[in-house]
Design a protein around this motif. Structure first.
Motif, mmCIF file in Angstrom:
data_model
loop_
_atom_site.group_PDB
_atom_site.id
_atom_site.type_symbol
_atom_site.label_atom_id
_atom_site.label_comp_id
_atom_site.label_asym_id
_atom_site.label_seq_id
_atom_site.Cartn_x
_atom_site.Cartn_y
_atom_site.Cartn_z
ATOM 1 N N MET A 190 0.783 -1.116 0.070
ATOM 2 C CA MET A 190 0.293 -0.077 -0.296
ATOM 3 C C MET A 190 0.784 1.175 0.099
ATOM 4 N N PRO A 191 0.557 2.116 -1.167
ATOM 5 C CA PRO A 191 1.089 3.337 -0.210
ATOM 6 C C PRO A 191 1.006 4.437 0.538
ATOM 7 N N ALA A 192 2.367 4.654 1.688
ATOM 8 C CA ALA A 192 2.992 5.268 2.342
ATOM 9 C C ALA A 192 4.156 6.720 1.877
ATOM 10 N N ALA A 193 4.248 6.915 3.083
ATOM 11 C CA ALA A 193 5.317 7.828 3.213
ATOM 12 C C ALA A 193 5.980 8.111 4.066
ATOM 13 N N GLY B 112 8.634 12.300 3.585
ATOM 14 C CA GLY B 112 7.937 12.799 2.612
ATOM 15 C C GLY B 112 7.901 11.909 1.164
ATOM 16 N N VAL B 113 9.526 10.842 1.246
ATOM 17 C CA VAL B 113 9.468 10.151 0.619
ATOM 18 C C VAL B 113 8.330 9.110 0.069
ATOM 19 N N ALA B 114 7.976 8.161 -0.315
ATOM 20 C CA ALA B 114 7.161 7.633 -1.332
ATOM 21 C C ALA B 114 7.805 6.539 -1.042
ATOM 22 N N LEU B 115 6.568 5.920 -0.193
ATOM 23 C CA LEU B 115 7.037 3.894 0.116
ATOM 24 C C LEU B 115 5.720 3.156 -0.151
ATOM 25 N N ARG B 116 6.104 1.960 -0.005
ATOM 26 C CA ARG B 116 5.365 0.706 -0.345
ATOM 27 C C ARG B 116 5.478 0.165 0.837
ATOM 28 N N ALA B 117 4.624 0.090 1.777
ATOM 29 C CA ALA B 117 4.655 -0.568 2.838
ATOM 30 C C ALA B 117 3.139 -1.876 3.373
ATOM 31 N N ALA C 219 13.842 4.489 -5.415
ATOM 32 C CA ALA C 219 14.214 3.195 -5.005
ATOM 33 C C ALA C 219 15.530 3.491 -5.069
ATOM 34 N N ALA C 220 15.906 4.093 -5.611
ATOM 35 C CA ALA C 220 17.264 3.818 -6.906
ATOM 36 C C ALA C 220 17.789 4.937 -5.900
ATOM 37 N N ALA C 221 17.259 6.387 -5.850
ATOM 38 C CA ALA C 221 17.868 7.187 -5.998
ATOM 39 C C ALA C 221 18.006 7.268 -3.598
ATOM 40 N N MET C 222 17.182 6.570 -3.300
ATOM 41 C CA MET C 222 17.204 6.424 -2.120
ATOM 42 C C MET C 222 18.006 5.266 -1.863
ATOM 43 N N HIS C 223 18.536 4.374 -2.688
ATOM 44 C CA HIS C 223 19.663 3.070 -2.725
ATOM 45 C C HIS C 223 21.422 3.862 -2.343
ATOM 46 N N ARG C 224 20.831 4.445 -3.557
ATOM 47 C CA ARG C 224 22.478 4.621 -3.094
ATOM 48 C C ARG C 224 22.595 6.455 -2.178
ATOM 49 N N ARG C 225 21.800 7.093 -1.808
ATOM 50 C CA ARG C 225 22.024 7.786 -0.298
ATOM 51 C C ARG C 225 21.998 6.511 0.981
ATOM 52 N N ARG C 226 21.382 5.173 1.235
ATOM 53 C CA ARG C 226 21.630 4.809 2.439
ATOM 54 C C ARG C 226 23.036 4.208 2.299
ATOM 55 N N ILE C 227 22.835 4.027 0.598
ATOM 56 C CA ILE C 227 24.590 3.706 0.610
ATOM 57 C C ILE C 227 25.849 4.593 1.019
ATOM 58 N N ALA C 228 25.938 6.003 0.826
ATOM 59 C CA ALA C 228 26.287 7.015 1.171
ATOM 60 C C ALA C 228 25.991 7.096 2.726
ATOM 61 N N ALA C 229 24.921 7.294 3.493
ATOM 62 C CA ALA C 229 25.221 7.439 4.894
ATOM 63 C C ALA C 229 26.112 6.514 5.668
ATOM 64 N N LEU C 230 25.611 4.761 5.267
ATOM 65 C CA LEU C 230 26.593 4.055 5.617
ATOM 66 C C LEU C 230 27.964 4.176 5.385
ATOM 67 N N ASP C 231 28.815 4.587 4.519
ATOM 68 C CA ASP C 231 30.378 5.100 4.272
ATOM 69 C C ASP C 231 30.274 5.859 4.814
ATOM 70 N N ALA C 232 29.532 6.783 5.141
ATOM 71 C CA ALA C 232 30.486 8.392 6.496
ATOM 72 C C ALA C 232 29.882 7.591 7.367
ATOM 73 N N ALA C 233 28.769 6.673 7.875
ATOM 74 C CA ALA C 233 29.233 6.512 9.390
ATOM 75 C C ALA C 233 30.129 5.117 9.626
ATOM 76 N N GLN C 234 30.577 4.993 8.366
ATOM 77 C CA GLN C 234 31.399 3.113 8.795
ATOM 78 C C GLN C 234 32.971 4.354 8.679
ATOM 79 N N ARG C 235 33.671 5.529 7.657
ATOM 80 C CA ARG C 235 34.322 6.584 8.358
ATOM 81 C C ARG C 235 34.369 7.283 9.446
ATOM 82 N N ALA C 236 33.881 7.306 9.755
ATOM 83 C CA ALA C 236 33.476 8.316 11.209
ATOM 84 C C ALA C 236 33.981 7.036 12.783
ATOM 85 N N SER C 237 33.682 5.803 12.548
ATOM 86 C CA SER C 237 33.732 5.062 13.030
ATOM 87 C C SER C 237 35.131 4.635 13.724
#
Length: 409
Positions: free
Chosen positions: A245-248, A252-257, A342-360
């Motif tokens: 079902m559509p969600a956010a 406000g990013v579109a999701l499917r739940a 989905a593609a844009a948010m996947h890249r954004r999430r990978i970048a956030a994980l990489d930044a968190a790993q570098r900080a640690s």
């Protein structure tokens, strides 16, 4: 300033500078003081030799004022009791003393309408009989039909002898025989046609000519009026896994739940007669709740998922209660981004994980370098000045970072 010099000004120009005058108490010409007071620019009289003149300020509207009086010490100021300063807000209209307060119309927020059904739709038990009564009535009908056939002489002689019936020629099919057939047949049909079997977790909603007649929740063999319309309702605890079902999320990013709903029918009358299809109604309530509650993708923040589930459960339960449905939980079991983002948010999430790993990694390297330098200096193994300390810190940081990079690769 020479005492023998006399300053003269034109009579048409007022005197603005300082001129010599005899000191107080000297025997000077009184006409000099009069000319100074009048401000007409008269000639000042030179003082006597050997006396120091006093400086005067001449003005058109004032008299002569000695200069030393302008710079005299002021007396000590008297102490004034000070009150604590209170900073108050600016008084609005109606708050000043003696002013009538302005009346405002109360703005009442319109409450959200609560769905309701016919108040006369209340579940009540229907009148049913035990199954033995229906079986007995059916057997009586069958026996009545057999007796009427023997009475009309329609039983073959061989069957009569086998049943031990006396031989009877029969009176034929007359009006009385037909009436007996009809009564026995109706009794048999009602007896056997009204038999029903009740099962655990199932109920029947009975109605006659569009009017509610009661609900049957009994189990086992029973007899129900065959003229009543029966609607089977499942009253067991049920779970329903929704389609995507559509969600956010909170941004406000579109999701499917996909949600898992645990529910059951509490009031069979309202669920069957109060709404056209209670399962479709529940599905629409879940979709409406997802449109109002932000949902985060699973695996990000556990607390936000719990809060979203509790809020969804509360909203769906409030919407489904008026139609006789009891909702226990509404939990998102799968949340993913919509295909368009989905593609844009996947890249954004990978970048956030990489930044968190570098900080640690950087934090652990800095802690290791600090621990190493502190141990070397505290134990007296080396004596380092500022330059040597900086060089050691640099070399250790490069070594630790290179080692961790090789291990990660």
């Amino acid at each position: 300033m020479s005492t023998n010099t006399t300053s003269s000004t034109d009579s048409s120009t007022p005197s603005t500078g300082s001129s010599t005058a005899p000191p107080t108490g000297s025997s000077a010409d009184p006409s000099a003081g009069a000319s100074a007071e009048s401000g007409t620019g008269a000639r000042a009289v030179a003082p006597e030799a050997g006396t120091r003149p006093a400086r005067l300020i001449h003005n058109e509207a004032t008299t002569e004022i000695p200069v030393h009086l302008l710079f005299r010490d002021d007396p000590a100021p008297s102490p004034v009791p000070l009150r604590p300063a209170v900073v108050a807000r600016r008084q609005g209209p109606g708050e000043r003393p003696g002013e009538r307060p302005a009346t405002r119309r109360p703005v009442n927020a319109r409450p959200r309408p609560v769905p309701s059904v016919d108040p006369e739709l209340r579940e009540r038990p229907a009148r049913v009989l035990p199954g033995a009564a229906g079986v007995a009535a059916g057997l009586c009908g069958v026996a009545g039909c057999a007796a009427t056939s023997w009475w009309a002489g329609l039983v073959p002689p061989l069957a009569a002898q086998a049943l031990g019936l006396p031989v009877y020629a029969g009176a034929g099919l007359g009006p009385a025989q037909w009436a007996a057939y009809a009564a026995a047949g109706v009794l048999g049909m009602f007896g056997f046609g009204g038999l029903a079997r009740g099962r655990t977790g199932r109920a029947w909603v009975l109605g006659l000519f569009g009017r509610y007649r009661g609900t049957v929740r009994r189990t086992g063999l029973m007899w129900v009026n065959p003229l009543l319309l029966r609607r089977r309702v499942d009253v067991r605890l049920r779970h329903w896994r929704s389609e995507p079902m559509p969600a956010a999320d909170g941004n406000g990013v579109a999701l499917r739940a996909v949600t898992l709903v645990v529910w059951r029918v509490r009031d069979t009358v309202k669920a069957t007669l109060g709404v056209e299809d209670h399962e479709t109604y529940l599905r629409e309530c879940v979709e409406a709740a997802l449109a109002r509650v932000p949902v985060e993708p699973l695996g990000t923040v556990r607390s936000s998922a719990d809060v979203a589930g509790d809020t969804l459960t509360r909203l769906v339960a409030a919407d489904a209660a008026p139609v006789g449905l009891e909702v226990f939980s509404v939990r998102p079991v799968r949340v993913e981004y919509a295909p368009e983002v989905a593609a844009a948010m996947h890249r954004r999430r990978i970048a956030a994980l990489d930044a968190a790993q570098r900080a640690s990694v950087l934090t652990s390297v800095v802690d290791s370098v600090e621990d190493t330098v502190t141990r070397l200096t505290m134990r007296g193994l080396v004596e380092l000045d500022d330059y040597e300390r900086k060089v050691l810190v640099k070399d250790l940081t490069v070594a630790f970072c290179a080692g961790r990079g090789d291990t990660g690769a």
